[in-house]
Design a protein around this motif. Structure first.
Motif, short mmCIF file in Angstrom:
data_model
loop_
_atom_site.label_atom_id
_atom_site.label_comp_id
_atom_site.label_asym_id
_atom_site.label_seq_id
_atom_site.Cartn_x
_atom_site.Cartn_y
_atom_site.Cartn_z
N VAL A 1 0.86 -1.30 0.16
CA VAL A 1 0.05 0.07 0.03
C VAL A 1 0.95 1.38 0.03
N GLU A 2 2.00 1.25 0.69
CA GLU A 2 2.83 2.58 0.60
C GLU A 2 3.63 2.73 -0.58
N VAL A 3 3.65 1.88 -1.35
CA VAL A 3 4.43 2.22 -2.68
C VAL A 3 3.51 2.18 -3.97
N ILE A 4 2.47 1.59 -4.04
CA ILE A 4 1.44 0.98 -5.09
C ILE A 4 1.35 2.00 -5.96
N GLY A 5 1.10 3.35 -5.51
CA GLY A 5 0.75 4.22 -6.44
C GLY A 5 2.14 4.85 -7.14
N ASP A 6 3.14 4.53 -7.00
CA ASP A 6 4.53 5.18 -7.56
C ASP A 6 5.24 4.09 -8.30
N PRO A 7 5.13 4.18 -9.50
CA PRO A 7 5.93 2.87 -10.41
C PRO A 7 7.25 3.00 -10.04
N ILE A 8 8.05 4.15 -9.52
CA ILE A 8 9.41 3.92 -9.16
C ILE A 8 9.69 3.28 -7.96
N LEU A 9 8.88 3.87 -7.00
CA LEU A 9 8.97 3.06 -5.68
C LEU A 9 8.48 1.62 -5.64
N LEU A 10 7.38 1.10 -6.57
CA LEU A 10 6.91 0.05 -6.67
C LEU A 10 7.91 -0.86 -7.36
N SER A 11 8.65 -0.33 -8.26
CA SER A 11 9.63 -1.04 -9.08
C SER A 11 10.93 -1.51 -8.18
N ALA A 12 11.29 -0.52 -7.39
CA ALA A 12 12.27 -0.75 -6.05
C ALA A 12 11.82 -1.87 -5.33
N GLU A 13 10.74 -1.92 -5.02
CA GLU A 13 10.31 -3.09 -4.01
C GLU A 13 10.36 -4.29 -4.57
N LEU A 14 9.74 -4.53 -5.71
CA LEU A 14 10.14 -5.70 -6.58
C LEU A 14 11.14 -6.03 -6.67
N LEU A 15 12.27 -5.11 -7.18
CA LEU A 15 13.79 -5.49 -7.40
C LEU A 15 14.06 -5.87 -6.10
N ALA A 16 13.68 -5.56 -4.95
CA ALA A 16 14.30 -5.98 -3.65
C ALA A 16 14.04 -7.39 -3.29
N ARG A 17 12.76 -7.99 -4.00
CA ARG A 17 12.29 -9.08 -3.80
C ARG A 17 12.77 -10.13 -5.11
N GLY A 18 13.61 -9.52 -5.78
CA GLY A 18 14.28 -10.41 -6.81
C GLY A 18 13.50 -10.50 -8.34
N VAL A 19 12.39 -9.66 -8.28
CA VAL A 19 11.63 -9.82 -9.58
C VAL A 19 11.36 -8.33 -10.07
N HIS A 20 10.87 -8.33 -11.53
CA HIS A 20 10.71 -7.07 -11.96
C HIS A 20 9.74 -7.25 -13.05
N ALA A 21 9.03 -6.21 -13.49
CA ALA A 21 7.89 -6.33 -14.24
C ALA A 21 8.05 -4.86 -15.41
N ARG A 22 7.49 -5.15 -16.43
CA ARG A 22 7.56 -4.15 -17.56
C ARG A 22 6.29 -3.13 -17.36
N TYR A 23 5.25 -3.58 -17.05
CA TYR A 23 4.20 -2.57 -16.94
C TYR A 23 3.49 -2.97 -15.53
N VAL A 24 2.80 -1.81 -15.11
CA VAL A 24 1.76 -1.99 -14.01
C VAL A 24 0.47 -1.22 -14.24
N MET A 25 -0.64 -1.84 -13.85
CA MET A 25 -1.95 -1.22 -13.80
C MET A 25 -2.66 -1.65 -12.51
N PRO A 26 -3.65 -0.81 -12.04
CA PRO A 26 -4.42 -1.59 -10.61
C PRO A 26 -4.91 -2.74 -11.19
N ALA A 27 -5.95 -2.81 -12.01
CA ALA A 27 -6.81 -3.91 -12.37
C ALA A 27 -6.78 -3.90 -14.08
N LEU A 28 -6.77 -5.28 -14.52
CA LEU A 28 -6.70 -5.39 -15.73
C LEU A 28 -7.96 -4.64 -16.43
N ARG A 29 -7.73 -3.97 -17.49
CA ARG A 29 -8.86 -3.26 -18.38
C ARG A 29 -8.37 -3.09 -19.83
#
Length: 279
Positions: free
Chosen positions: A251-279
Motif C-alpha cells: 500500500v505504501e508504494v503501490i501508487g508510484d511506479p518508481i517506488l513499486l519497481s524498487a520494492e519488486l527488485l528488492a524481492r528479486g523480481v521485476h515487471a515491464r508494466y503496471v496497472m491497478p486492475a486489468l482493463r
C-alpha cells in the motif's frame, strides 16, 4: 525484459502491438472467487479480436475443464480466451511418474486430478507419496493444522507433489490459504516438495505448446512470486496487476511506479508494466 521503473498503463490496448500472445492469471485478475471482473474479461476479449492468443494460466489444482466450468459460472465468457492451462494439468505428469500409493491432502472437489492415473489413495500409513491440492477445509483450517501429519510423513521420507504453489488467494475480501502454504510447512521441516505450477517451468511449457515457441508473450498477473517471477524465469515481459493479492502489503508504494519497481527488485523480481486492475 528490461529492469527498472515499470511503465504505468491505463489499458491493455496500449501495449498489445508488441505481443502475439497473453498468459493471463485467473484468480485475482479475471475474477475474485465471487464474480468476474467485467473490465478484465472485456480486455481479453478485445485482445483476441486483435488477433492475440489468450491462455488463462492458473495455479488451480483442478484440470482445465473444471476451471472452465467454474469461471463460466462467475461470468467469464468463452470468447475471452483460447485455452486454459492449470497447475493441475501440469501436475498430473509429476503424479503419473511417481508412486501408485498416494495420500491426498485437499478437498474432495479436487479428486479429478487423479482420474485415469490408476492410483490407489491411501491413509498416511500406507502412502508412499503425498499429493497436496489444498486444505481439507480452507475456511476453518490453516497450514499449521497439518504440521503433526506432515512431520510424520517427513519422518518417513515421503515426497510431496504440490498441485498449487499459491500461498493464499482472495475470495472476495477474504484471504484463503492454498496448497502452497501447506507445502511451505512441509519444506520447512525438511520434506521434499515438487511443484509444477507458476513460477515453475512445467506449466509454461504446456502453455507454450498452445501459442507456439516463437510467440512473443506478455504475462499478466498479481502474484509476485508466482506470476511475476514466472515471467522472469520464462524470459517474458510482465504486466503486474498491483491491486490484487499484494494490495495491502504494498500500500505504501503501490501508487508510484518508481517506488513499486524498487520494492519488486528488492524481492528479486521485476515487471515491464503496471496497472491497478486489468482493463
Amino acid at each position: 525484459m528490461t529492469e527498472g521503473a515499470m511503465r504505468a498503463i491505463e489499458s491493455l490496448d496500449e501495449v498489445l502491438a508488441g505481443y502475439d500472445a497473453l498468459f493471463c492469471d485467473v484468480w485475482g485478475v479475471v475474477h475474485d472467487g465471487v464474480a468476474s471482473h467485467a473490465a478484465a474479461v472485456s480486455a481479453l476479449t478485445g485482445a483476441r479480436r486483435a488477433g492475440k492468443r489468450v491462455v488463462l494460466l492458473t495455479n488451480s489444482p483442478r484440470l482445465a475443464g473444471g476451471v472452465e466450468r467454474q469461471i463460466a459460472a462467475l461470468g467469464v465468457t468463452r470468447d475471452s480466451f483460447d485455452a486454459i492451462v492449470t497447475s493441475g494439468d501440469a501436475t498430473r505428469a509429476l503424479i503419473e511418474a511417481g508412486s501408485r500409493r498416494v495420500l491426498h491432502i485437499g478437498p474432495e472437489r479436487d479428486l479429478d486430478i487423479f482420474d485415469g492415473l490408476g492410483l490407489q489413495l491411501e491413509d498416511e500409513t500406507g502412502a508412499e507419496a503425498i499429493v497436496c491440492t489444498g486444505l481439507f477445509d480452507d475456511r476453518t483450517e490453516d497450514p499449521e493444522t497439518y504440521r503433526p501429519l506432515l512431520e510424520r510423513c517427513a519422518g518417513r521420507g515421503l515426497p510431496m507433489i504440490c498441485a498449487n504453489p499459491d500461498l493464499v488467494v482472495h475470495i472476495g475480501d477474504q484471504l484463503i490459504p492454498c496448497a502452497g502454504a501447506v507445502a511451505a510447512v512441509y519444506a520447512s521441516i525438511g520434506g521434499t516438495v515438487h511443484l509444477a505450477g507458476k513460477p515453475h517451468a512445467p506449466i509454461y511449457d504446456v502453455a507454450r505448446r498452445v501459442v507456439g515457441e516463437g510467440a512473443r508473450v506478455l504475462c499478466i498477473g498479481d502474484g509476485l512470486m508466482t506470476d511475476v517471477l514466472g515471467a522472469v524465469n520464462h524470459g517474458a515481459d510482465c504486466l503486474f496487476i498491483s491491486h490484487g493479492i499484494h494490495r495491502d502489503e504494498l500500500v505504501e508504494v503501490i501508487g508510484d511506479p518508481i517506488l513499486l519497481s524498487a520494492e519488486l527488485l528488492a524481492r528479486g523480481v521485476h515487471a515491464r508494466y503496471v496497472m491497478p486492475a486489468l482493463r
